[in-house]
Scaffold this active site. Structure first.
Site, PDB file in Angstrom:
ATOM      1  N   CYS A 132     -44.777   7.723 -52.784  1.00 65.61           N
ATOM      2  CA  CYS A 132     -46.197   8.030 -52.971  1.00 65.61           C
ATOM      3  C   CYS A 132     -47.022   6.757 -52.850  1.00 65.61           C
ATOM      4  O   CYS A 132     -48.189   6.792 -52.486  1.00 65.61           O
ATOM      5  CB  CYS A 132     -46.416   8.675 -54.328  1.00 65.61           C
TER       6      CYS A 132
ATOM      7  N   LYS B   4     -37.422  21.680 -63.818  1.00 66.96           N
ATOM      8  CA  LYS B   4     -37.045  22.136 -62.471  1.00 66.96           C
ATOM      9  C   LYS B   4     -37.124  20.943 -61.507  1.00 66.96           C
ATOM     10  O   LYS B   4     -38.195  20.474 -61.160  1.00 66.96           O
ATOM     11  CB  LYS B   4     -37.985  23.235 -61.961  1.00 66.96           C
TER      12      LYS B   4
ATOM     13  N   GLU C  94     -51.778  11.783 -45.448  1.00 69.74           N
ATOM     14  CA  GLU C  94     -50.459  11.286 -45.859  1.00 69.74           C
ATOM     15  C   GLU C  94     -49.399  11.762 -44.860  1.00 69.74           C
ATOM     16  O   GLU C  94     -49.325  12.945 -44.545  1.00 69.74           O
ATOM     17  CB  GLU C  94     -50.113  11.812 -47.258  1.00 69.74           C
TER      18      GLU C  94
END
Ligand code: NAP
Length: 503
Positions: free
Chosen positions: A291, A182, A392
């Protein structure tokens, strides 16, 4: 005026058991260009649990034959996948830039990472080393070998739409597992093209299945499915924790690669020209949506003013625009939600007392008015306890913190819940080795930015960045295979371990 067929958005389908299907619900969703939200690129099935059930059943069945294919033959398919990715590199890069925004230079790199991962996987298929170990009894042979596990559920984010799926799918296949994939809803087209390549190169039907749709529906149905044996997920820590909880009910093996709050340290002995290039690339590459993006800059007080002035000056010169234009340095953010998150954090930073030294807003100008653009932003005077220093943001926002020495720089670096990448610019070997030893992160770069992973090296982080697994290199093959321990007794009699051993 009629729209030419070639200009109509292409309608993609799921690919299950070697055939294309619409979602059982009949619903679809649109894939839009973040540089121009009026442009619908393609449409995809909005699938649900029933579609996942079909994919898992197909994968379960296919596993029983795929696991018996010799690993080097599985690897040969991956070699062909690498060749086709190479042949289609430019088309894939353009598809990716159109659907998620990062500049062509970077999307070409993203495809190249897939190519490198394919060739590495092809060669690893001829290794998959086990161990032979002496037995404690005579005329007995001991070995431990790697076995396939079963059906792998693969759930991926949008920021590396080619590299990250290949990091997972290729080793899963080489190890003899089948796959239900997915992809992120923001980058379904790159994923669909990757699966087309896998099928073209000879992956048998049912071995790779792709189901498009939302995370909470398709993603969760995969995580929860009793016939899926392992989950490899890359995405946010919030979703990673949910996945961990749900998957534990069926005792699945789970690999989580999650968020980061990466820092670049610049010491007073650093080459500032090099550190400047590094931070511009680390903070604003992929519009800060990596990231491993540099989201904190930790600068020694002796060079703080000088370095910051160099940095602000160069940041102002970065050209925002459509990633398809070769002159663009920084593309749009991926969607409206990301723009809103960035705006929220810049507000939070300002309220906490940080100073917006450049950027801090959406750009003016007609050309950028229909895209999710945000100016590269630098927040000065940030202290380690501020939210913009700990959480973040995942956008083009850099928080700058002043420190007095290497020990304080390392302490500040370690002062978040994340631990993915880190970087130190210094000419002093002692500083470098202290940082390598004491920074709590999965990756430390010396005199290089926080971004730049190579496909044959372990990749992953500590603390809330993950759950201890690594992707990339040889380490990911640990995750996708299971150890079988084998004893062969050729003594012709019963020999009891621990009992019939003679001293
Ligand atoms: P995300 O919102 O966590 O989504 C990641 C994937 O999970 C997408 O495919 C998403 O589907 C799906 N998903 C969402 N909710 C789900 C649920 N409840 N159950 C199962 N699947 C679910 O993350 P993102 O916004 O795509 O990516 C950004 C994040 O990824 C950042 O935190 C970044 O640091 C992290 N990241 C980490 C690494 C690493 O290696 N450590 C690498 C790249 C990115 P939809 O797209 O349909 O929502």
């Amino acid at each position: 005026m009629t729209v030419k067929e070639s200009e109509m958005p292409k309608q993609y389908q799921n690919f299950i058991n070697g055939r294309h299907f619409d979602a059982k619900s009949g619903k679809t969703f649109e894939n839009r260009n973040p540089a121009n939200w009026d442009e619908v690129l393609s449409t995809f099935p909005l699938s649900g649990k029933e579609d996942v059930d079909d994919a898992v059943n197909a994968a379960r069945k296919a596993f029983e034959t795929w696991r018996l294919v010799p690993a080097p033959s599985r690897g040969n398919i991956l070699k062909k996948v690498g060749d086709l990715l190479t042949a289609r590199k430019e088309d894939l890069a353009r598809t990716m830039t159109k659907e998620m925004g990062k500049v062509l230079l970077e999307t070409r790199g993203d495809v190249q990472e897939g190519i490198d991962t394919a060739y590495y996987a092809a060669s690893e298929a001829r290794r998959l080393f086990g161990h032979t170990v002496p037995s404690e009894l005579p005329n007995k042979f001991n070995m431990a070998m790697r076995m396939p596990i079963g059906v792998a559920g693969i759930i991926t984010p949008w920021n590396f739409p080619m590299a990250i799926p290949t990091w997972k799918i290729f080793p899963a296949l080489v190890c003899g597992n089948s796959v239900v994939f997915k992809p992120a809803s923001d980058t379904p087209e790159t994923a669909a093209k990757l699966v087309e390549i896998l099928i073209e190169t000879g992956v048998p039907e049912g071995v790779v299945n792709i189901v498009h749709g939302g995370g909470g529906s398709v993603g969760m149905a995969i995580v929860d499915h009793p016939s899926i044996d392992l989950i490899s997920f890359t995405g946010s820590s919030v979703v990673g924790k949910k996945i961990s909880e749900v998957a534990s009910k069926t005792l699945k093996r789970v690999s989580l690669e999650l968020g980061g709050k990466n820092a670049q340290i610049v010491m007073d002995d650093a080459r500032l020209d090099l550190a400047l290039e590094g931070v511009l690339w680390g903070a604003f590459g992929t519009t800060g949506q990596r990231c491993t993006a540099t989201s904190r800059l930790i600068v020694h007080e002796k060079v703080y003013d000088k370095f910051l002035s160099m940095l602000v000056d160069h940041t102002k010169k970065l050209r925002l625009g459509d990633g398809l234009k070769e002159t663009t340095d920084v593309g749009p953010l991926v969607n409206q939600g990301q723009v809103e998150t960035v705006e929220k954090y810049v507000r939070i930073g300002a309220d906490e007392g940080a100073k917006i030294l450049t950027g801090g807003k959406r750009p003016d100008g007609k050309e950028l008015s229909k895209g999710w653009f945000y100016e590269p932003t630098i927040l000065g005077g940030v202290t380690p306890s501020m939210r913009v220093a700990r959480e973040e943001i995942f956008g083009p926002v850099l928080s700058v913190i002043k420190v007095r020495n290497i020990t304080e720089a390392i302490d500040v670096t370690n002062g978040t819940n994340y631990g993915l990448s880190s970087s130190v610019y210094t000419q002093d070997l002692n500083n470098a080795y202290q940082a390598i030893r004491d920074i709590r992160a999965g990756i430390t770069y010396i005199n290089a930015p926080t971004i730049g992973a190579e496909a044959h090296m372990p990749f992953g982080g500590v603390k809330e960045t993950g759950n201890g697994h690594r992707e990339g290199g040889w380490t990911v093959y640990e995750f996708f295979s299971e150890w079988k321990t084998v004893y062969v007794d050729y003594s012709g009699k019963l020999q009891r371990a621990q009992i019939d051993t003679k001293e």
